[in-house]
Write a protein that holds these residues in place. Structure first.
Motif, PDB file in Angstrom:
ATOM      1  N   TYR A   1      44.415 -35.369  45.303  1.00 56.83           N
ATOM      2  CA  TYR A   1      44.434 -36.052  46.307  1.00 56.83           C
ATOM      3  C   TYR A   1      44.380 -38.079  45.246  1.00 56.83           C
ATOM      4  N   ALA A   2      43.955 -37.969  45.273  1.00 55.86           N
ATOM      5  CA  ALA A   2      43.268 -39.171  43.588  1.00 55.86           C
ATOM      6  C   ALA A   2      44.351 -38.429  42.771  1.00 55.86           C
TER       7      ALA A   2
ATOM      8  N   THR B   1      30.345 -39.517  41.757  1.00 56.84           N
ATOM      9  CA  THR B   1      31.230 -38.810  40.111  1.00 56.84           C
ATOM     10  C   THR B   1      32.118 -39.471  40.615  1.00 56.84           C
ATOM     11  N   TRP B   2      32.666 -38.400  41.962  1.00 53.66           N
ATOM     12  CA  TRP B   2      34.237 -38.627  42.308  1.00 53.66           C
ATOM     13  C   TRP B   2      34.857 -39.515  42.160  1.00 53.66           C
ATOM     14  N   ALA B   3      34.025 -40.586  42.975  1.00 53.12           N
ATOM     15  CA  ALA B   3      34.972 -41.733  42.666  1.00 53.12           C
ATOM     16  C   ALA B   3      34.741 -42.854  41.729  1.00 53.12           C
ATOM     17  N   HIS B   4      33.839 -42.602  40.542  1.00 54.85           N
ATOM     18  CA  HIS B   4      34.031 -42.981  39.689  1.00 54.85           C
ATOM     19  C   HIS B   4      35.249 -42.495  38.486  1.00 54.85           C
ATOM     20  N   ASN B   5      35.361 -41.147  38.248  1.00 55.28           N
ATOM     21  CA  ASN B   5      36.026 -40.592  37.730  1.00 55.28           C
ATOM     22  C   ASN B   5      37.473 -40.935  38.374  1.00 55.28           C
ATOM     23  N   ALA B   6      37.698 -41.306  39.988  1.00 54.31           N
ATOM     24  CA  ALA B   6      38.699 -41.762  40.793  1.00 54.31           C
ATOM     25  C   ALA B   6      39.149 -43.154  39.583  1.00 54.31           C
TER      26      ALA B   6
ATOM     27  N   TYR C   1      45.759 -31.482  34.099  1.00 52.60           N
ATOM     28  CA  TYR C   1      46.005 -30.552  35.658  1.00 52.60           C
ATOM     29  C   TYR C   1      44.480 -29.670  35.786  1.00 52.60           C
ATOM     30  N   HIS C   2      44.277 -29.403  34.850  1.00 54.66           N
ATOM     31  CA  HIS C   2      42.903 -28.085  35.358  1.00 54.66           C
ATOM     32  C   HIS C   2      41.774 -28.707  35.740  1.00 54.66           C
ATOM     33  N   ASP C   3      41.826 -29.536  35.055  1.00 58.32           N
ATOM     34  CA  ASP C   3      40.552 -31.028  35.569  1.00 58.32           C
ATOM     35  C   ASP C   3      41.196 -31.242  36.953  1.00 58.32           C
ATOM     36  N   TRP C   4      41.688 -31.617  37.096  1.00 62.43           N
ATOM     37  CA  TRP C   4      41.877 -32.193  38.576  1.00 62.43           C
ATOM     38  C   TRP C   4      42.552 -31.605  39.460  1.00 62.43           C
TER      39      TRP C   4
ATOM     40  N   VAL D   1      35.277 -30.196  39.457  1.00 61.64           N
ATOM     41  CA  VAL D   1      34.774 -29.611  40.790  1.00 61.64           C
ATOM     42  C   VAL D   1      33.520 -28.453  40.144  1.00 61.64           C
ATOM     43  N   ARG D   2      33.854 -27.754  39.660  1.00 62.93           N
ATOM     44  CA  ARG D   2      33.333 -27.017  39.431  1.00 62.93           C
ATOM     45  C   ARG D   2      32.492 -27.182  37.693  1.00 62.93           C
ATOM     46  N   GLN D   3      32.584 -27.844  36.795  1.00 64.41           N
ATOM     47  CA  GLN D   3      31.470 -28.527  36.045  1.00 64.41           C
ATOM     48  C   GLN D   3      32.104 -29.864  36.152  1.00 64.41           C
ATOM     49  N   PRO D   4      31.353 -30.223  36.903  1.00 66.65           N
ATOM     50  CA  PRO D   4      30.888 -32.216  37.391  1.00 66.65           C
ATOM     51  C   PRO D   4      30.658 -32.990  36.215  1.00 66.65           C
TER      52      PRO D   4
END
Length: 143
Positions: free
Chosen positions: A76-77, A110-115, A127-130, A136-139
């Protein structure tokens, strides 16, 4: 018995679930069996209509489908940011980012920081990461 037979059967239409159906699925013991869902189901549900429910699920450490919900938050982000918020309202993403920063655990902060990092530096998109669950698999916190 096949995996499909053992999976969650509470969707009237799995490609267009309601918030209540998605919530019921997320707390079902077979929620982690994503191979029973339609192809690209993550992309189908990671839109404006269900993002509030997905955010609630991601905020709940006890939710069996928490990782899936977090994965959908990353989609979504990225979708909003990469389309310059033609796909999703910027204010909605900002609201979720702020809630995650204020009330989330390490996974959500961590999600908020990355967004926020992707918003500031769209070239960080991979693409692979997002979209395929890499973050999610490798935070990790993007820098």
């Amino acid at each position: 018995m096949s995996v499909t037979q053992a999976g969650f059967r509470g969707f009237a239409n799995p490609v267009d679930p309601t918030a209540a159906e998605l919530r019921a699925w997320a707390y079902h013991p077979d929620a982690s069996l994503l191979q029973t869902m339609p192809p690209d189901w993550d992309l189908l549900v990671a839109g404006d209509r269900l993002i509030g429910t997905l955010f609630e699920l991601a905020m709940d450490p006890a939710c069996p489908a928490r990782r899936f919900a977090l994965h959908c938050l990353y989609i979504y982000a990225a979708d909003g940011i990469r389309t310059h918020f033609r796909a999703h309202p910027k204010r909605r993403l900002r609201k979720f980012v702020e809630q995650a920063e204020e009330n989330g655990d390490e996974i959500l902060t961590t999600w908020a920081h990355n967004a926020r990092m992707l918003l500031a530096r769209p070239e960080l998109f991979e693409y692979h990461d997002w979209c395929e669950g890499g973050l999610v698999r490798q935070p990790r916190r993007l820098s």
